[in-house]
Design an enzyme around this catalytic site. Sequence first.
Site, PDB file in Angstrom:
ATOM      1  N   THR A 142       0.806  -1.414   0.081  1.00  0.00           N
ATOM      2  CA  THR A 142       0.007  -0.100   0.009  1.00  0.00           C
ATOM      3  C   THR A 142       0.936   1.450   0.031  1.00  0.00           C
ATOM      4  O   THR A 142       0.304   2.428  -0.068  1.00  0.00           O
ATOM      5  CB  THR A 142      -0.915   0.077   1.258  1.00  0.00           C
ATOM      6  OG1 THR A 142      -0.019  -0.136   2.539  1.00  0.00           O
ATOM      7  CG2 THR A 142      -1.959  -1.070   1.169  1.00  0.00           C
ATOM      8  N   GLY A 143       2.224   1.039   0.198  1.00  0.00           N
ATOM      9  CA  GLY A 143       3.094   2.028   0.289  1.00  0.00           C
ATOM     10  C   GLY A 143       3.472   2.910  -1.044  1.00  0.00           C
ATOM     11  O   GLY A 143       3.088   2.316  -2.341  1.00  0.00           O
ATOM     12  N   ARG A 147      -3.014  -2.218   9.889  1.00  0.00           N
ATOM     13  CA  ARG A 147      -4.113  -1.138   9.451  1.00  0.00           C
ATOM     14  C   ARG A 147      -4.742  -1.207   7.867  1.00  0.00           C
ATOM     15  O   ARG A 147      -5.429  -0.675   7.740  1.00  0.00           O
ATOM     16  CB  ARG A 147      -3.265   0.226   9.213  1.00  0.00           C
ATOM     17  CG  ARG A 147      -2.835   0.711  10.560  1.00  0.00           C
ATOM     18  CD  ARG A 147      -1.776   2.140  10.289  1.00  0.00           C
ATOM     19  NE  ARG A 147      -0.527   1.819   9.611  1.00  0.00           N
ATOM     20  CZ  ARG A 147       0.670   1.410  10.297  1.00  0.00           C
ATOM     21  NH1 ARG A 147       0.453   1.315  11.574  1.00  0.00           N
ATOM     22  NH2 ARG A 147       1.626   1.285   9.664  1.00  0.00           N
ATOM     23  N   SER A 148      -3.827  -1.964   7.067  1.00  0.00           N
ATOM     24  CA  SER A 148      -4.467  -2.050   5.691  1.00  0.00           C
ATOM     25  C   SER A 148      -5.093  -3.376   5.491  1.00  0.00           C
ATOM     26  O   SER A 148      -5.579  -3.361   4.309  1.00  0.00           O
ATOM     27  CB  SER A 148      -3.125  -1.711   4.917  1.00  0.00           C
ATOM     28  OG  SER A 148      -2.393  -0.494   5.015  1.00  0.00           O
ATOM     29  N   ARG A 168      21.629  -4.115   3.600  1.00  0.00           N
ATOM     30  CA  ARG A 168      22.499  -3.524   2.638  1.00  0.00           C
ATOM     31  C   ARG A 168      24.050  -3.906   2.913  1.00  0.00           C
ATOM     32  O   ARG A 168      24.749  -4.086   1.816  1.00  0.00           O
ATOM     33  CB  ARG A 168      22.143  -2.330   2.186  1.00  0.00           C
ATOM     34  CG  ARG A 168      20.907  -2.066   1.534  1.00  0.00           C
ATOM     35  CD  ARG A 168      20.760  -0.569   1.251  1.00  0.00           C
ATOM     36  NE  ARG A 168      19.523  -0.127   0.758  1.00  0.00           N
ATOM     37  CZ  ARG A 168      18.815   0.656   0.725  1.00  0.00           C
ATOM     38  NH1 ARG A 168      19.516   1.708   1.520  1.00  0.00           N
ATOM     39  NH2 ARG A 168      17.601   0.966   0.319  1.00  0.00           N
ATOM     40  N   CYS A 187      17.859   4.626  -3.244  1.00  0.00           N
ATOM     41  CA  CYS A 187      17.546   5.291  -4.621  1.00  0.00           C
ATOM     42  C   CYS A 187      18.598   6.327  -5.229  1.00  0.00           C
ATOM     43  O   CYS A 187      18.964   6.251  -6.352  1.00  0.00           O
ATOM     44  CB  CYS A 187      16.436   5.963  -4.617  1.00  0.00           C
ATOM     45  SG  CYS A 187      16.171   7.117  -2.899  1.00  0.00           S
ATOM     46  N   GLY A 223      10.545   9.910  -2.125  1.00  0.00           N
ATOM     47  CA  GLY A 223      11.422   9.030  -1.477  1.00  0.00           C
ATOM     48  C   GLY A 223      11.631   8.709   0.291  1.00  0.00           C
ATOM     49  O   GLY A 223      11.889   7.725   0.663  1.00  0.00           O
ATOM     50  N   ARG A 241      16.940  17.363   0.504  1.00  0.00           N
ATOM     51  CA  ARG A 241      15.674  17.219   0.114  1.00  0.00           C
ATOM     52  C   ARG A 241      14.915  18.407  -0.334  1.00  0.00           C
ATOM     53  O   ARG A 241      15.220  19.615   0.107  1.00  0.00           O
ATOM     54  CB  ARG A 241      14.649  16.745   1.277  1.00  0.00           C
ATOM     55  CG  ARG A 241      13.361  16.235   0.878  1.00  0.00           C
ATOM     56  CD  ARG A 241      13.025  14.863   0.737  1.00  0.00           C
ATOM     57  NE  ARG A 241      13.728  14.007   1.626  1.00  0.00           N
ATOM     58  CZ  ARG A 241      13.543  12.546   1.553  1.00  0.00           C
ATOM     59  NH1 ARG A 241      13.512  12.262   0.239  1.00  0.00           N
ATOM     60  NH2 ARG A 241      14.227  12.206   2.593  1.00  0.00           N
ATOM     61  N   HIS A 262      14.546  12.058  -8.435  1.00  0.00           N
ATOM     62  CA  HIS A 262      15.807  12.566  -7.629  1.00  0.00           C
ATOM     63  C   HIS A 262      16.864  13.181  -8.807  1.00  0.00           C
ATOM     64  O   HIS A 262      16.936  12.370  -9.920  1.00  0.00           O
ATOM     65  CB  HIS A 262      16.447  11.431  -6.837  1.00  0.00           C
ATOM     66  CG  HIS A 262      15.911  11.096  -5.716  1.00  0.00           C
ATOM     67  ND1 HIS A 262      14.714  11.393  -5.248  1.00  0.00           N
ATOM     68  CD2 HIS A 262      16.196  10.051  -4.851  1.00  0.00           C
ATOM     69  CE1 HIS A 262      14.536  11.031  -4.104  1.00  0.00           C
ATOM     70  NE2 HIS A 262      15.433   9.934  -3.856  1.00  0.00           N
TER      71      HIS A 262
HETATM   72  P1  A2P Z   1       0.420   0.376   5.742  1.00  0.00           P
HETATM   73  O1  A2P Z   1      -0.031   1.245   4.708  1.00  0.00           O
HETATM   74  O2  A2P Z   1      -0.516  -0.517   6.217  1.00  0.00           O
HETATM   75  O3  A2P Z   1       0.864   1.408   6.823  1.00  0.00           O
HETATM   76  P2  A2P Z   1       5.325   4.484   2.593  1.00  0.00           P
HETATM   77  O4  A2P Z   1       6.718   4.172   2.401  1.00  0.00           O
HETATM   78  O5  A2P Z   1       4.604   4.855   1.461  1.00  0.00           O
HETATM   79  O6  A2P Z   1       5.090   5.154   3.997  1.00  0.00           O
HETATM   80  O7  A2P Z   1       4.781   2.888   2.854  1.00  0.00           O
HETATM   81  C1  A2P Z   1       5.146   2.082   3.665  1.00  0.00           C
HETATM   82  C2  A2P Z   1       4.448   0.574   3.561  1.00  0.00           C
HETATM   83  O8  A2P Z   1       5.044  -0.346   4.358  1.00  0.00           O
HETATM   84  C3  A2P Z   1       3.160   0.624   3.402  1.00  0.00           C
HETATM   85  O9  A2P Z   1       2.496  -0.281   2.791  1.00  0.00           O
HETATM   86  C4  A2P Z   1       2.740   0.273   5.089  1.00  0.00           C
HETATM   87  O10 A2P Z   1       1.726  -0.517   5.415  1.00  0.00           O
HETATM   88  C5  A2P Z   1       3.964  -1.000   5.281  1.00  0.00           C
HETATM   89  N1  A2P Z   1       4.438  -1.096   6.611  1.00  0.00           N
HETATM   90  C6  A2P Z   1       5.034  -0.382   7.524  1.00  0.00           C
HETATM   91  N2  A2P Z   1       5.090  -0.740   8.507  1.00  0.00           N
HETATM   92  C7  A2P Z   1       4.821  -2.025   8.225  1.00  0.00           C
HETATM   93  C8  A2P Z   1       4.965  -3.217   9.313  1.00  0.00           C
HETATM   94  N3  A2P Z   1       5.237  -3.102  10.386  1.00  0.00           N
HETATM   95  N4  A2P Z   1       4.241  -4.194   9.014  1.00  0.00           N
HETATM   96  C9  A2P Z   1       3.872  -4.361   7.390  1.00  0.00           C
HETATM   97  N5  A2P Z   1       3.701  -3.429   6.696  1.00  0.00           N
HETATM   98  C10 A2P Z   1       4.284  -2.194   6.978  1.00  0.00           C
END
Ligand code: A2P
Length: 333
Positions: free
Chosen positions: A11-12, A39-40, A99, A129, A160, A234, A241
């Site tokens: 979802t990110g 959350r998602s 890394r 990146c 980023g 930034r 970038h």
């Molecule tokens: P969620 O959308 O449920 O918070 P971005 O870099 O755009 O902020 O996105 C981060 C991504 O990583 C999102 O899909 C977020 O899910 C997911 N994420 C962040 N922390 C966790 C976690 N502890 N376990 C699983 N997914 C995570």
Amino acid sequence: MSYTVAVVGATGAVGREMLSTLERRNFSVMRLIPLASARSAGKSVTFLGKQVVVQELRPESFAGVDLALFSAGSAASLEYAPLAARAGAIVIDNSSAWRTDADVPLVVPEVNIKAAFNRPRGIIANPNCSTIQMVVALKPLHDAAGLKHIVVSTYQATSGKGHNAVVELLEQTKAMLAGGAPRSEVFPASIAFNLLCDWKGGEGGYSEEELKMVRETRKIFGDESIGVSPTTVRVPVVNGHSEAIHVQFHRPMTADEAKRLLRGAPGVELMDGPYVPGGHPQPLTASGSDAVFVGRVRDDLAVPGAINLWVVSDNLRKGAALNAVQIAEHLLQ
Ligand code: A2P
């Protein structure tokens, strides 16, 4: 062959780009498993025209998975990438968690794809990146003359730092244009109408981001003697970038020779027309493209045999999702 592919962080900002990159490049996906935080869970993402329900990342999420693409931050990668590898998946991790691990290859296909075939932990790390676009541009020059010293200043887009960072840039911009005060939650201060060094502190007054560029460049080229002097910044750009790079070599290089080497180099699009205002690679036009755009190739005016470059790329594509999917293509297709 067709594969079961898990995308962790689906979802990110990078995760969504991973889904669209798999689609665009016709990666053989038999089954997609989008994973994110609790959350998602229950939301859905669109993949190949269908809605696919997002699941909460759990230890058992990787049963039967052939390929796991991670972009959910270092904490999730540290905990779950080994579990995915143990379940038999090839893991390609976009976080910085693995890394610098000696048993984890750090791979940019145009530079060191062979390293991806030796992965004692079953994990491959996708570089930072800013490092990816720089090493793609410098690879043909390194092969010809040997990199000695790189001075790089970055102009890094808000995407980023994730989806919420882009939202904050847009909201701060709207607030300030309306005469209000910007609210900063993701950034330490306003990124709208401003420039920030917003990364965590590293050592010696450098940010972690700057030190990543030093360590990762050396690891990818397999040469600890390469000098890297970085300043990362930034800028209030949504995506893409940019980097101003000064390079010294073990033997003299000229701008003309560099252009010859860069023309047609893998992953590179050279923009070498004469200088005109606006005739250089730009983040707005590079965004949504796969290439690393290189322009403004000049002989340095003060250091004989050194050159200067301007390098721009879509940080979510070549800087993250595309690089990860290209690695997977080399291993699975
Ligand atoms: P969620 O959308 O449920 O918070 P971005 O870099 O755009 O902020 O996105 C981060 C991504 O990583 C999102 O899909 C977020 O899910 C997911 N994420 C962040 N922390 C966790 C976690 N502890 N376990 C699983 N997914 C995570």
